[in-house]
Design a protein around this motif. Structure first.
Motif, PDB file in Angstrom:
ATOM      1  N   ASP A 146     -19.771  32.429  98.210  1.00  0.00           N
ATOM      2  CA  ASP A 146     -18.148  32.824  98.046  1.00  0.00           C
ATOM      3  C   ASP A 146     -17.953  33.902  99.133  1.00  0.00           C
ATOM      4  O   ASP A 146     -16.221  34.037  99.490  1.00  0.00           O
ATOM      5  CB  ASP A 146     -17.906  33.489  96.531  1.00  0.00           C
ATOM      6  N   SER A 147     -18.599  34.478  99.929  1.00  0.00           N
ATOM      7  CA  SER A 147     -17.951  34.993 101.047  1.00  0.00           C
ATOM      8  C   SER A 147     -18.675  34.784 102.490  1.00  0.00           C
ATOM      9  O   SER A 147     -19.435  34.282 102.836  1.00  0.00           O
ATOM     10  CB  SER A 147     -19.137  36.671 101.374  1.00  0.00           C
TER      11      SER A 147
ATOM     12  N   TYR B 205     -18.559  26.645 100.690  1.00  0.00           N
ATOM     13  CA  TYR B 205     -17.260  27.529 100.303  1.00  0.00           C
ATOM     14  C   TYR B 205     -17.300  27.439  99.556  1.00  0.00           C
ATOM     15  O   TYR B 205     -16.234  26.613  98.828  1.00  0.00           O
ATOM     16  CB  TYR B 205     -16.793  27.421 101.609  1.00  0.00           C
TER      17      TYR B 205
ATOM     18  N   ASN C  70     -14.992  28.313  96.949  1.00  0.00           N
ATOM     19  CA  ASN C  70     -13.571  29.714  97.289  1.00  0.00           C
ATOM     20  C   ASN C  70     -12.693  28.970  95.526  1.00  0.00           C
ATOM     21  O   ASN C  70     -11.688  28.657  95.430  1.00  0.00           O
ATOM     22  CB  ASN C  70     -12.967  28.529  98.146  1.00  0.00           C
TER      23      ASN C  70
ATOM     24  N   LYS D 230     -10.920  32.027  94.127  1.00  0.00           N
ATOM     25  CA  LYS D 230      -9.596  32.536  94.401  1.00  0.00           C
ATOM     26  C   LYS D 230      -8.351  31.441  95.150  1.00  0.00           C
ATOM     27  O   LYS D 230      -7.450  31.411  95.247  1.00  0.00           O
ATOM     28  CB  LYS D 230      -9.804  33.584  94.886  1.00  0.00           C
ATOM     29  N   ASN D 231      -9.188  30.393  95.769  1.00  0.00           N
ATOM     30  CA  ASN D 231      -8.028  29.328  96.433  1.00  0.00           C
ATOM     31  C   ASN D 231      -7.632  29.845  97.962  1.00  0.00           C
ATOM     32  O   ASN D 231      -6.102  29.695  97.398  1.00  0.00           O
ATOM     33  CB  ASN D 231      -7.516  28.574  95.147  1.00  0.00           C
ATOM     34  N   GLN D 232      -8.612  30.703  98.101  1.00  0.00           N
ATOM     35  CA  GLN D 232      -7.601  31.546  99.410  1.00  0.00           C
ATOM     36  C   GLN D 232      -8.180  29.790 100.382  1.00  0.00           C
ATOM     37  O   GLN D 232      -8.331  29.259 101.126  1.00  0.00           O
ATOM     38  CB  GLN D 232      -8.770  32.134  99.767  1.00  0.00           C
ATOM     39  N   ASN D 233      -5.999  30.406 101.414  1.00  0.00           N
ATOM     40  CA  ASN D 233      -6.548  29.701 102.599  1.00  0.00           C
ATOM     41  C   ASN D 233      -7.216  30.735 103.893  1.00  0.00           C
ATOM     42  O   ASN D 233      -7.494  31.754 104.121  1.00  0.00           O
ATOM     43  CB  ASN D 233      -5.117  29.572 103.301  1.00  0.00           C
ATOM     44  N   LEU D 234      -8.166  28.978 104.013  1.00  0.00           N
ATOM     45  CA  LEU D 234      -9.220  29.499 105.229  1.00  0.00           C
ATOM     46  C   LEU D 234      -8.777  30.235 106.736  1.00  0.00           C
ATOM     47  O   LEU D 234      -7.506  29.409 107.380  1.00  0.00           O
ATOM     48  CB  LEU D 234      -9.893  28.700 105.438  1.00  0.00           C
TER      49      LEU D 234
ATOM     50  N   SER E  58     -13.314  24.828  94.896  1.00  0.00           N
ATOM     51  CA  SER E  58     -12.801  25.553  93.604  1.00  0.00           C
ATOM     52  C   SER E  58     -13.768  25.884  93.201  1.00  0.00           C
ATOM     53  O   SER E  58     -13.046  26.443  92.024  1.00  0.00           O
ATOM     54  CB  SER E  58     -11.856  25.377  93.851  1.00  0.00           C
TER      55      SER E  58
END
Length: 231
Positions: free
Chosen positions: A184-185, A202, A204, A206-210, A221
């Motif tokens: 996750d990191s 990955y 993801n 928290k559904n963050q933008n990469l 996700s």
């Protein structure tokens, strides 16, 4: 897919670190009869202040023991919030006991590991202390899935150092091309895996933008997505 093994990160990939930490922070207060209500402090505020100090102190794991780091976090938090108690040492001990015996997992971990173990060798690479990481996996009842569990403290190298990945590959007797790493990191997992040319998936969560320059081989996700990729 041609992978022989899938290697997982532990915290916030298989185990839900935030949930484990929250349970330990508040559970220790209850064990030691430190009442937030009597001090007119909300759980949310206490957790925010504690986690600020805790993240600061845990940047020095070579200098202090885990119990000392936790004690420092409680001491600073209680001082800032003007909560009086003589239980700080006991709070640290209680926290560490609860944290190491509370196996809160990410969703669907057991199902995913059960299915993947039918076709792949599984391993874990995790930063942290052996005295914490192994008991937490045992509390979650997932340790039996893994052929190798590599903890940074035990070998003297932490992610994203390439040494911890090379060590694990040597233990598995596999090449980078035969392995997928799931974590996750971006700072620790992605950076470390890509340094040694291991394909990275990955998680993801928290559904963050990469960032534009970050290009994992796969991105999910939900851990159940792994079963769609590899089965």
């Amino acid at each position: 897919m041609s992978y022989e093994a899938i290697i997982f990160d532990l915290d916030n990939t298989l185990l839900n670190f935030e949930m484990c930490e929250r349970q330990a922070i508040l559970g220790a207060l209850e064990d030691c009869a430190v009442s937030l209500d009597l001090n007119e402090v909300s759980e949310t505020i206490f957790l925010q202040v504690f986690e600020t100090y805790n993240s600061q102190y845990w940047r020095q794991p070579e200098t202090f023991s885990p119990s000392e780091l936790i004690e420092m976090s409680y001491r600073s938090t209680l001082a800032q919030l003007d909560i009086q108690t003589d239980q700080i040492s006991n709070l640290s001990q209680s926290f560490w006991h609860i944290f190491n015996h509370f196996g809160a997992m990410e969703p669907d971990v057991n199902e995913v590991l059960t299915v993947l173990a039918l076709n792949y060798r599984l391993a874990v690479i995790t930063n942290g202390f052996v005295s914490a990481q192994l008991p937490r996996m045992q509390a979650a009842r997932i340790e039996h899935f893994f052929e190798e569990i590599v903890v940074s403290e035990a070998i003297g190298f932490a992610k994203p150092s390439p040494e911890i990945f090379h060590y694990t590959l040597s233990r598995l007797n596999l090449t980078p091309a035969e392995v997928l790493y799931v974590g996750d990191s971006l700072k620790h997992d992605y950076a470390g895996a890509t340094q040694v040319k291991i394909d990275f998936c990955y998680y993801n969560r928290k559904n963050q933008n990469l960032p534009q320059e970050v290009k994992p081989k796969f991105m999910i996700s939900d851990l159940l997505n792994l079963l769609e990729l590899f089965n």
